[in-house]
Design a protein around this motif. Structure first.
Motif, PDB file in Angstrom:
ATOM      1  N   ILE A 164      -7.717   5.106   4.732  1.00  0.00           N
ATOM      2  CA  ILE A 164      -8.632   4.171   5.403  1.00  0.00           C
ATOM      3  C   ILE A 164      -9.422   3.359   4.372  1.00  0.00           C
ATOM      4  O   ILE A 164      -9.535   2.136   4.480  1.00  0.00           O
ATOM      5  CB  ILE A 164      -9.616   4.959   6.302  1.00  0.00           C
ATOM      6  CG1 ILE A 164      -8.870   5.693   7.413  1.00  0.00           C
ATOM      7  CG2 ILE A 164     -10.701   4.051   6.874  1.00  0.00           C
ATOM      8  CD1 ILE A 164      -8.103   4.798   8.339  1.00  0.00           C
ATOM      9  N   GLU A 165      -9.909   4.059   3.360  1.00  0.00           N
ATOM     10  CA  GLU A 165     -10.672   3.370   2.307  1.00  0.00           C
ATOM     11  C   GLU A 165      -9.835   2.319   1.604  1.00  0.00           C
ATOM     12  O   GLU A 165     -10.313   1.229   1.286  1.00  0.00           O
ATOM     13  CB  GLU A 165     -11.131   4.386   1.251  1.00  0.00           C
ATOM     14  CG  GLU A 165     -12.473   4.987   1.558  1.00  0.00           C
ATOM     15  CD  GLU A 165     -13.001   5.760   0.347  1.00  0.00           C
ATOM     16  OE1 GLU A 165     -14.215   6.040   0.340  1.00  0.00           O
ATOM     17  OE2 GLU A 165     -12.200   6.095  -0.567  1.00  0.00           O
ATOM     18  N   THR A 166      -8.585   2.666   1.357  1.00  0.00           N
ATOM     19  CA  THR A 166      -7.715   1.736   0.638  1.00  0.00           C
ATOM     20  C   THR A 166      -7.413   0.509   1.496  1.00  0.00           C
ATOM     21  O   THR A 166      -7.321  -0.612   0.991  1.00  0.00           O
ATOM     22  CB  THR A 166      -6.438   2.457   0.182  1.00  0.00           C
ATOM     23  OG1 THR A 166      -6.830   3.608  -0.553  1.00  0.00           O
ATOM     24  CG2 THR A 166      -5.583   1.567  -0.696  1.00  0.00           C
ATOM     25  N   HIS A 167      -7.317   0.710   2.805  1.00  0.00           N
ATOM     26  CA  HIS A 167      -7.136  -0.457   3.687  1.00  0.00           C
ATOM     27  C   HIS A 167      -8.367  -1.372   3.650  1.00  0.00           C
ATOM     28  O   HIS A 167      -8.239  -2.590   3.792  1.00  0.00           O
ATOM     29  CB  HIS A 167      -6.816  -0.017   5.119  1.00  0.00           C
ATOM     30  CG  HIS A 167      -5.331   0.014   5.385  1.00  0.00           C
ATOM     31  ND1 HIS A 167      -4.534  -1.105   5.282  1.00  0.00           N
ATOM     32  CD2 HIS A 167      -4.503   1.032   5.735  1.00  0.00           C
ATOM     33  CE1 HIS A 167      -3.278  -0.774   5.566  1.00  0.00           C
ATOM     34  NE2 HIS A 167      -3.225   0.512   5.837  1.00  0.00           N
ATOM     35  N   GLN A 168      -9.540  -0.777   3.450  1.00  0.00           N
ATOM     36  CA  GLN A 168     -10.748  -1.593   3.264  1.00  0.00           C
ATOM     37  C   GLN A 168     -10.595  -2.487   2.037  1.00  0.00           C
ATOM     38  O   GLN A 168     -10.922  -3.674   2.069  1.00  0.00           O
ATOM     39  CB  GLN A 168     -11.977  -0.694   3.059  1.00  0.00           C
ATOM     40  CG  GLN A 168     -12.444   0.018   4.325  1.00  0.00           C
ATOM     41  CD  GLN A 168     -12.907  -0.967   5.375  1.00  0.00           C
ATOM     42  OE1 GLN A 168     -13.565  -1.953   5.040  1.00  0.00           O
ATOM     43  NE2 GLN A 168     -12.563  -0.725   6.624  1.00  0.00           N
TER      44      GLN A 168
ATOM     45  N   PHE B 115      -1.864  -1.139  -4.028  1.00  0.00           N
ATOM     46  CA  PHE B 115      -2.910  -0.321  -3.406  1.00  0.00           C
ATOM     47  C   PHE B 115      -2.384   1.100  -3.244  1.00  0.00           C
ATOM     48  O   PHE B 115      -1.681   1.416  -2.289  1.00  0.00           O
ATOM     49  CB  PHE B 115      -3.316  -0.926  -2.056  1.00  0.00           C
ATOM     50  CG  PHE B 115      -3.914  -2.296  -2.203  1.00  0.00           C
ATOM     51  CD1 PHE B 115      -5.273  -2.467  -2.431  1.00  0.00           C
ATOM     52  CD2 PHE B 115      -3.109  -3.441  -2.138  1.00  0.00           C
ATOM     53  CE1 PHE B 115      -5.829  -3.731  -2.591  1.00  0.00           C
ATOM     54  CE2 PHE B 115      -3.657  -4.711  -2.287  1.00  0.00           C
ATOM     55  CZ  PHE B 115      -5.012  -4.856  -2.513  1.00  0.00           C
ATOM     56  N   LEU B 116      -2.721   1.943  -4.215  1.00  0.00           N
ATOM     57  CA  LEU B 116      -2.249   3.326  -4.185  1.00  0.00           C
ATOM     58  C   LEU B 116      -3.331   4.217  -3.591  1.00  0.00           C
ATOM     59  O   LEU B 116      -4.524   3.973  -3.767  1.00  0.00           O
ATOM     60  CB  LEU B 116      -1.922   3.810  -5.596  1.00  0.00           C
ATOM     61  CG  LEU B 116      -0.699   3.188  -6.269  1.00  0.00           C
ATOM     62  CD1 LEU B 116      -0.550   3.729  -7.699  1.00  0.00           C
ATOM     63  CD2 LEU B 116       0.579   3.444  -5.476  1.00  0.00           C
TER      64      LEU B 116
ATOM     65  N   ILE C 153       0.886  -1.160   0.000  1.00  0.00           N
ATOM     66  CA  ILE C 153       0.000   0.000   0.000  1.00  0.00           C
ATOM     67  C   ILE C 153       0.924   1.211   0.000  1.00  0.00           C
ATOM     68  O   ILE C 153       1.884   1.259   0.772  1.00  0.00           O
ATOM     69  CB  ILE C 153      -0.973  -0.002   1.202  1.00  0.00           C
ATOM     70  CG1 ILE C 153      -1.823   1.274   1.220  1.00  0.00           C
ATOM     71  CG2 ILE C 153      -0.259  -0.161   2.535  1.00  0.00           C
ATOM     72  CD1 ILE C 153      -3.014   1.217   2.175  1.00  0.00           C
ATOM     73  N   GLY C 154       0.659   2.139  -0.897  1.00  0.00           N
ATOM     74  CA  GLY C 154       1.615   3.237  -0.984  1.00  0.00           C
ATOM     75  C   GLY C 154       1.041   4.466  -1.652  1.00  0.00           C
ATOM     76  O   GLY C 154      -0.033   4.442  -2.260  1.00  0.00           O
ATOM     77  N   THR C 155       1.786   5.544  -1.506  1.00  0.00           N
ATOM     78  CA  THR C 155       1.456   6.793  -2.178  1.00  0.00           C
ATOM     79  C   THR C 155       2.154   6.823  -3.533  1.00  0.00           C
ATOM     80  O   THR C 155       3.049   6.021  -3.807  1.00  0.00           O
ATOM     81  CB  THR C 155       1.951   7.978  -1.332  1.00  0.00           C
ATOM     82  OG1 THR C 155       3.289   7.679  -0.900  1.00  0.00           O
ATOM     83  CG2 THR C 155       1.058   8.194  -0.128  1.00  0.00           C
TER      84      THR C 155
END
Ligand code: Z2T
Length: 806
Positions: free
Chosen positions: A750-754, A681-682, A661-663
């Motif tokens: 938070i959404e991306t962690h979902q 997961f950006l 997960i990253g920017t």
């Protein structure tokens, strides 16, 4: 002569080619070198004998490589780095050996990966660094806080060879006098004090090649021998000891800052000491070949690992003009033809600047040369941009501030023929922001990009032997370790159920191993079937561990608000953190404290159980990374867009079959391009919007994300201990302009962690993503980087090896 050669070969001590031969050598070392019996061979003796047996063979290859490189006398590469984060270790054989932790983080580890690739690709190359007595400190966590313990690592290091005959006397302080000889006026640097540099060499073996290069580390000692006996006899014992201690202080300790420069005099002394000794050594080697000086750049390429060795530019100019008697312009052409400069950060607090007064005091002749370099440079700029006074002020190597400062990055640019950044976005950013004027002056060709990479030998084959073996079985053997693009053969096996099952089993086994490490070191039991979410790297506000822990608190609050039935449907997670804070970085230490405080509450909450565990792993280092990287399901690379030059752990995690997960920052962008958007997961704001957002925080109305606000309120309610301890972290977001955009990116995070949770529920799909990603990681080998540097910057070629002659 042939008969002698044969006899010499027979007498070679390191003759083992198989397991039995190796065992014999170990026994021989126990019984002769260590004068012990095999019956009382303890762990330390076993370790010593094992490493000595390896060492013997290493030395043979090392000597032959060096002899051959000297004989062929082709162009050599010299990699000057103040940090080399090597991490030598023979894991599991014995626990005796510990990391050679001569670096802080990414910059030092990159240098170590580069040495591995240079040797593996058979480039004639040397590394030059400092032999710190104390490397990066050992981190202990006491009551949730970081405590630093000195790391004394020199007790027994079988991999280093003291060269008491290779010494250089280094001058400091003193004054410059003008002298006229033969109608020519020269500057002579006289007086001051002398410190002696002693070389310690470390062999760097390549993988599957006999090439063994050299890493030369300099150690400082007093030049007058043990101590000054004159003073001793005069009863001035203390001052003679003091002089010795002052000299030894230079190589005593690694500065523990990552991405921060504090302008300390001792640091400047370290830099000059190391640079002057290295250049003396390089010039001495060149002079043996009796070539004319203008051939120096054909024989020597020197790469500056960030600005730390920038004084090398000034020192070479000084050697050529003051000592060798060259004309200024001829010397300067040689200098700029020799050096390349790699920039590793755009963070303003990390850009080196030295007060002019300090340079004047410590290195008076060098300051004169810097002024002359600047004068000639500014004259050329004035010629090209007449009537633009502003550009002269902006690009001057001397910043006209109070006090005046020497801008090392500008000096490095002016004194090099190529400047590179370490990932595409970063290389674009330096051209459009901090070095914009220099692109105007020199044109765009002086600036280039070499995206970072990692060595697959350590970061896959050594760290994850089972995965490496499985990959080898699908990719035609171990060749992929030398040509990482061969990983692409994995893609055709994605449909193979048995393969996917083996893949999943290896990941699970690696998680079990990490779970055991967690249990052994923290006492917390984690379920290896949980999603392992990892963020390990130096603690820094720009890397945003605070965003991660605020997200963890949000997850905790969400779980707490659920009914037991709802909770049963949730995916269990382990949030794993690790990393050192610079000892003087107060905010980073507060972040560590918050992580531990959240862990203390969450981990014992019976409503939560396995659904969430929060772990802080003590003393994150290279050998821990080798356990952690293979065990992650998802890792976090979540810096504020535009702040992380490249990042290299992102590559390590993906190569080991973890997703990220990253920017949109650093090498994350190129990883996305290679592996595909659906496999990463950006989230978060883009680099081009950061400036405007910061401006809006400070000059508009600044509203905090409502979910983040709830997290802050919970902290302030005392749920995680004394809220006062964390008030500064909250204030940084609420009151002080949220420089790192934690609130701006919170919702998207938070959404991306979902999405991560949802994707993980589909295990088959998840594993397919992991395999696809690994298959497409070929680009990120440090072998590719070294080939790019060799081609674009150094103009050097590998030296063909004849295996039979080894
Ligand atoms: C460091 O580790 C890095 C940059 C620095 O700039 C200093 C240190 Cl100690 C002076 C890191 C970058 O932060 C990271 O993004 C990059 O991947 C790494 O260097 C290697 O280039």
């Amino acid at each position: 002569p042939e008969p002698q050669r044969e006899a010499w070969k027979r007498n070679q001590i390191a003759s083992f080619t198989d397991k039995d031969g190796f065992e014999k050598e170990v026994v021989r070392h126990v019984e002769t070198t260590l004068a012990r019996s095999m019956f009382n061979c303890d762990e330390i003796a076993a370790y010593s004998a094992t490493s000595l047996a390896f060492r013997d063979r290493l030395i043979t290859h090392w000597n032959k490589t060096q002899q051959r490189q000297t004989y062929v006398d082709s162009k050599r590469v010299y990699y000057l780095s103040l940090e080399f984060l090597m991490g030598f270790r023979i894991e599991d054989v014995v626990k005796q050996e510990h990391d050679a932790a001569l670096g802080n983080g990414g910059l030092g580890r990159l240098a170590a990966c580069f040495l591995d690739s240079l040797a593996t690709l058979n480039f004639p190359a040397w590394g030059y660094g400092l032999r710190y007595r104390y490397g990066i400190f050992k981190q202990e966590i006491i009551d949730g806080y970081q405590v630093e313990v000195p790391d004394y690592w020199l007790d027994f290091n079988p991999w280093e060879f003291p060269r008491h005959d290779v010494t250089v006397d280094i001058q400091f302080f003193g004054q410059v006098n003008k002298k006229t000889t033969g109608g020519r006026t020269i500057s002579v640097w006289e007086g001051g004090e002398i410190v002696r540099a002693v070389a310690y060499d470390v062999p760097i073996p390549g993988y599957d090649t006999p090439t063994t290069n050299n890493l030369r580390l300099w150690s400082s000692k007093a030049s007058g021998g043990e101590f000054d006996f004159q003073k001793f006899n005069n009863g001035d014992y203390e001052s003679s000891v003091a002089e010795q201690q002052r000299a030894e202080t230079i190589s005593a300790v690694l500065y523990p800052n990552d991405n921060l420069e504090r302008g300390k005099e001792l640091r400047l002394k370290q830099q000059y000491f190391w640079v002057a000794a290295s250049l003396y050594d390089i010039v001495r080697r060149f002079k043996k070949s009796r070539r004319p000086w203008n051939e120096f750049p054909d024989q020597v390429a020197i790469q500056l690992n960030d600005t730390h060795p920038t004084l090398a530019i000034v020192e070479l100019q000084r050697i050529l003009v003051d000592i060798e008697g060259l004309e200024w312009d001829a010397a300067w052409e040689i200098v700029t033809g020799t050096f390349g400069y790699t920039n590793h950060t755009v963070l303003p607090e990390a850009l080196e600047k030295w007060p002019v007064g300090l340079v004047q005091h410590l290195l008076p002749r060098h300051l004169q040369i810097i002024y002359d370099i600047n004068l000639f440079f500014l004259q050329s700029v004035e010629k090209a941009f007449p009537s633009d006074r502003e550009i002269l002020r902006r690009v001057s190597i001397i910043e006209e501030s109070q006090p005046k400062m020497v801008r090392m990055a500008f000096l490095a640019i002016v004194g090099s023929h190529k400047v590179n950044g370490v990932a595409e976005l970063h290389s674009d950013l330096i051209k459009t922001t901090i070095f914009k004027d220099f692109v105007e002056i020199y044109g765009p060709d002086k600036f280039t990009n070499v995206t970072n990479g990692i060595t697959p030998r350590r970061w896959l084959h050594q760290a994850n032997p089972r995965l490496s073996e499985l990959i080898a079985s699908k990719c035609g053997g171990n060749e992929f370790l030398k040509d990482l693009t061969l990983l692409n053969q994995l893609e055709k096996h994605i449909g193979d159920k048995k393969f996917r099952k083996e893949w999943a089993e290896i990941k699970y086994a690696n998680k079990v191993r990490l779970a055991k490490h967690i249990k052994d070191t923290t006492g917390v039991v984690v379920n290896p079937a949980s999603l392992f979410d990892v963020q390990v790297k130096r603690i820094h506000e720009y890397k945003r561990q605070q965003l991660n822990i605020f997200g963890v608190i949000h997850r905790y609050l969400t779980l707490k608000a659920m009914t037991p039935d709802e909770r049963k449907k949730q995916l269990p997670r382990v949030s794993i953190f690790g990393g050192k804070a610079a000892p003087g970085y107060w905010m980073a230490k507060q972040i560590i404290h918050l992580i531990n405080s959240v862990g203390a509450v969450v981990n014992k909450d019976e409503d939560i159980g396995d659904l969430l565990k929060v772990i802080f792993l003590e003393d994150y280092n290279v050998s821990k990374a080798e356990i952690i990287c293979p065990a992650s399901d998802i890792s976090e690379h979540i810096s504020t867009a535009g702040t992380e030059a490249s990042g290299t752990s992102n590559m390590k995690f993906v190569l080991n079959g973890g997703l990220i997960i990253g920017t949109c920052d650093g090498a994350n962008i190129e990883i996305t391009r290679e592996i595909g958007e659906s496999n990463i997961f950006l989230f978060g704001n883009l680099s081009e919007d950061v400036e405007d957002l910061r401006h809006a925080h400070n000059y508009g109305s600044h509203t905090i994300d409502p979910d983040l606000d709830k997290v802050f309120n919970e902290i302030e309610d005392g749920t995680f201990g004394n809220p006062h301890d964390f008030s500064a972290m909250i204030a940084a977001v609420r009151q002080h302009g949220d420089y790192y955009l934690v609130s701006d990116d919170f919702h998207s995070y938070i959404e991306t962690h979902q999405l991560v949770d949802e994707a993980y529920r589909n295990q088959d799909g998840w594993i397919a993503k992991c395999i696809t990603s690994v298959a497409r990681m070929g680009f990120f080998t440090s072998d590719r980087c070294i080939n790019e540097y060799a081609e674009e910057i150094w103009n050097v070629e590998p030296l063909a090896v004849d295996r039979r002659s080894f």
